[in-house]
Design an enzyme around this catalytic site. Structure first.
Site, PDB file in Angstrom:
ATOM      1  CB  CYS A 198      -0.921   0.006   1.208  1.00  0.00           C
ATOM      2  SG  CYS A 198      -2.097  -1.367   1.244  1.00  0.00           S
ATOM      3  CG  ASP A 256     -21.857  10.660 -15.916  1.00  0.00           C
ATOM      4  OD1 ASP A 256     -20.863  10.257 -15.254  1.00  0.00           O
ATOM      5  OD2 ASP A 256     -22.313  10.035 -16.885  1.00  0.00           O
TER       6      ASP A 256
END
Length: 220
Positions: free
Chosen positions: A43, A135
């Site tokens: 990570c 959107d």
């Protein structure tokens, strides 16, 4: 989270302050990605490389935000480790990390694997990455297990494809496509419309079947 689904307007605490997602993202594209846990090796590399390449996301009008089921204080402390390990991060850490200690957002956004989703003690977010359009709809998702780090170049490549095919709805990008190489013309485009749409030319590929369905162009 299926393609085309509307990403919900959530509120979250982040390393850069509280956000309301729709207000924060505005009319931009967005990459929202999760990682299994803070202070873990893979990570650290992933968030570091996303930070190093942040200028590439900005160039494409894309906002980046990370997430895991960790405390906000841990995120802030871990950022210093990421910057120390990835020494080529310019300036301040460039994007926010969401703190989701109660796992509520992870569950809402379907970022926990099937084996762990009902066990709050052991559940970790998988490496989910969502590309979200202006959107607020999900345009692309990548799901990797904890053992496999993502490729930032591939993330940028698919964003280039998504933005191009949103702008030119009569094309698609083939396997291994990169900007500047040939794109495919969709089958529903009629041959008689090709000169108007692609005045610099179209290549038609002959197939043993005799069906002309592979048509390519660099005119975009």
């Amino acid at each position: 989270m299926r393609l085309g689904a509307t990403v919900p307007n959530f509120r979250a605490e982040t390393t850069q302050g509280p956000i309301q997602f729709y207000d924060w993202v505005g009319d931009s594209w967005c990459v929202l990605f999760s990682h299994p846990a803070d202070f873990t090796p893979v990570c650290t590399t992933e968030l570091g490389r996303m930070a190093v390449h942040n200028h590439e996301f900005k160039k494409r009008g894309v906002k980046v935000i990370a997430h895991s089921c960790d405390k906000l204080g841990d995120h802030k402390s871990w950022v210093n480790d990421i910057k120390s390990y990835c020494r080529d991060i310019p300036g301040d850490f460039p994007y926010p990390i969401i703190g989701d200690e109660k796992r509520e957002l992870a569950v809402l956004l379907d970022m926990i694997d099937e084996d762990s989703k009902h066990d709050p003690e052991t559940a970790l977010t998988v490496r989910s990455l969502y590309v979200i359009g202006p959107d607020k709809k999900l345009k692309l998702s990548m799901l990797y297990p904890a053992s496999t780090g993502r490729n930032v170049d591939e993330i940028l490549r698919v964003i280039d494809s998504l933005q191009l095919t949103t702008r030119l709805k009569v094309i698609a990008t083939p396997a291994n496509w990169t900007p500047g190489t040939k794109v495919m013309i969709l089958p529903e485009v009629k041959d008689e419309d090709l000169p108007k749409l692609f005045p610099k030319g179209v290549e038609k590929v002959k197939m043993p079947s005799g069906i002309t369905y592979v048509r390519t162009t660099t005119d975009y």
